[in-house]
Design a protein around this motif. Sequence first.
Motif, mmCIF file in Angstrom:
data_model
loop_
_atom_site.group_PDB
_atom_site.id
_atom_site.type_symbol
_atom_site.label_atom_id
_atom_site.label_comp_id
_atom_site.label_asym_id
_atom_site.label_seq_id
_atom_site.Cartn_x
_atom_site.Cartn_y
_atom_site.Cartn_z
ATOM 1 N N VAL A 11 4.475 1.079 -2.638
ATOM 2 C CA VAL A 11 4.764 2.097 -2.615
ATOM 3 C C VAL A 11 4.473 3.213 -3.759
ATOM 4 C CG1 VAL A 11 7.043 3.458 -3.013
ATOM 5 C CG2 VAL A 11 6.851 1.108 -2.005
ATOM 6 N N GLN A 12 4.175 2.447 -4.949
ATOM 7 C CA GLN A 12 3.425 3.339 -6.194
ATOM 8 C C GLN A 12 3.099 2.177 -6.978
ATOM 9 O OE1 GLN A 12 3.704 6.651 -6.463
ATOM 10 N NE2 GLN A 12 2.343 6.303 -8.074
ATOM 11 N N ALA A 13 1.748 2.548 -7.467
ATOM 12 C CA ALA A 13 0.944 1.611 -8.367
ATOM 13 C C ALA A 13 1.667 1.714 -9.654
ATOM 14 C CB ALA A 13 -0.403 2.291 -8.384
ATOM 15 N N ASP A 14 1.552 0.609 -10.331
ATOM 16 C CA ASP A 14 2.103 0.241 -11.486
ATOM 17 C C ASP A 14 1.036 0.495 -12.480
ATOM 18 O OD1 ASP A 14 3.801 -0.978 -13.513
ATOM 19 O OD2 ASP A 14 3.472 -2.747 -13.244
ATOM 20 N N ASN A 15 0.652 1.864 -12.740
ATOM 21 C CA ASN A 15 -0.207 2.280 -13.843
ATOM 22 C C ASN A 15 -0.183 3.981 -13.694
ATOM 23 O OD1 ASN A 15 -2.182 3.241 -11.629
ATOM 24 N ND2 ASN A 15 -2.588 1.027 -11.442
ATOM 25 N N GLY A 16 -0.785 4.386 -14.759
ATOM 26 C CA GLY A 16 -0.750 6.018 -14.765
ATOM 27 C C GLY A 16 -1.755 6.626 -14.300
ATOM 28 N N ALA A 18 10.661 5.498 -7.916
ATOM 29 C CA ALA A 18 9.733 5.324 -6.654
ATOM 30 C C ALA A 18 9.888 3.992 -5.988
ATOM 31 C CB ALA A 18 8.190 5.595 -6.806
ATOM 32 N N TRP A 19 9.844 2.944 -6.717
ATOM 33 C CA TRP A 19 10.151 1.462 -6.292
ATOM 34 C C TRP A 19 11.483 1.373 -5.534
ATOM 35 C CZ3 TRP A 19 7.990 -0.865 -11.207
ATOM 36 C CH2 TRP A 19 6.520 -1.006 -11.296
ATOM 37 N N GLY A 20 12.474 1.988 -6.267
ATOM 38 C CA GLY A 20 13.816 2.109 -5.791
ATOM 39 C C GLY A 20 13.982 2.803 -4.661
#
Length: 533
Positions: free
Chosen positions: A290-295, A322-324
């Motif tokens: 869904v969304q990367a875990d970084n900036g 976003a993960w939610g």
Amino acid sequence: MMPEVNRFSKPRKNNTLECPVPLPLKPTLLLACLSSFSAFCIPAVAQDSAAPPPVTFTSDQDHQNMMDQLGIKALRPGPSGNEKAPNHANYDESKANPYPNVPDPLTTNDGQKVTTAAMWWDKRRPEIVEGLEKYVYGRVPANVPKVTWTSTIVDHEFLGFTPVTAKELIGDVDNSAYPAITVKMHAIEVLPAMARGPVPVLIMFGPARFPAPNEPRGEELARVNKAYKALLLQQDPSLKEVFDRHPAWEPMKEPPFFQRPEPNEDGDPPNMWQLIAAGWGFVLFDPASVQADNGEGITRGIIGLVNKGQPRTPEDWGALRAWGWGAGRMLDYLETDKAVDSKHVGIEGVSRYGKAALVTMAFDQRFGMVLVGSSGKGGATLLRRNFGEAVESLTGGEYYWMAGNFIKYGASDATFGAKTPGDIPVDSNELIALCAPRLTFISYGVPAKGDANWLDHEGSFMAAIDANRVWALLGAKALDIPGDYKTAKMPPVNEGHLDGQLAWRQHDGGHTDAPNMKWFIQWADKFIGHTPQ
């Protein structure tokens, strides 16, 4: 057989055309942006199809861009996790509460006491949602594209001796408004094959892999081995001599019908096995899809897709929201699955995914239960506490989990002066309170086994105790622990308080919720009236 497809549509606003780089932006960062695309604002305004490619920032550049937007010149550094470092984190409880008075979930912004359920739902709860969105986690945009779910693989497996149906699901997000970014959410749905009716399901944040793939055996395996040997000979004919000397050798061996699992820390079967044995289903949902875990990934993924590849503004959503959001779209799909009891779908996660699980539950009231594992700052632990991980750890580190506005509370020099955690208008006791009166289980381990003091277990307990009053107000059964958040004593390890819809248990394992899974299942079954089929 045609693949299974479900579509979920949401209203979309008219497209608006904007300059692709929000200002103010430092010259060095402006050059970085310009180098990532050939056309600037004028081509973007000319027509939407000429929208520039996504901005490519490093994490530091993205962080600096947000600081520039906010007018921040300097941040206080976060504490070190190394207790020998000069700036080591505080673990002295006498110094842990520099801002001892937390926001009251039962007092409105204009000072009224919330005395009825109607006041909670109509006035106070929306105020808390607004505060958490604006200052901490960010807002989910109104124009997030629709998601189309497709089942790509259906595998018939066994977990223990229980037959299950495992289904790979791909959630394609409509990117017609900005084709440069593709988002394909990935999940594995696993349901007991012999269930006599709809089953409760726990969505679990983490890698999405088939738990026990059905492997070829007998004649099927012999055909695979024959083809594999032929392929090897085609690549290297000299291998015929080797195969002739070892005629009985097969590249792939017959797998055992039953493989003993790796037990949890407490000796119990793995969480997935426990859920299936108890008549539950589960979904392994990959947040990174869904969304990367970084900036550096913040201009990609679902956040980047909605922003058409441009950097966030201060109230835009961070990765936790976003993960939610992704978990909510997974629930959309489950609500169409007749094998799922969609009124009893829960969400689970540990560490950063524990934060995401709590955030998901708080904002999406369709979720019926949550298991919040070792969530720390940004999750169940009070933001105002100075114990272990600090707000400054997030404002200078994993800032992308949160709204840009959250960075303000680590500022030491800014156009608005300086702000501290004590200035945050909301806190995690209110985040937990948003889950009321639904089933909410706060779980931790012990530092001796790896659930580090950094997480501030006491701070989460304090937040839960203060949120407890909302369960009572709404007529639910609250935690059976006397005292308020300043006086209540945290229970001993392995002493579960599971009689209410808000539950607490600190197990004697490490950075995991596995030793609490059996307690979670028993606790949830009691309240939802579920028994194994």
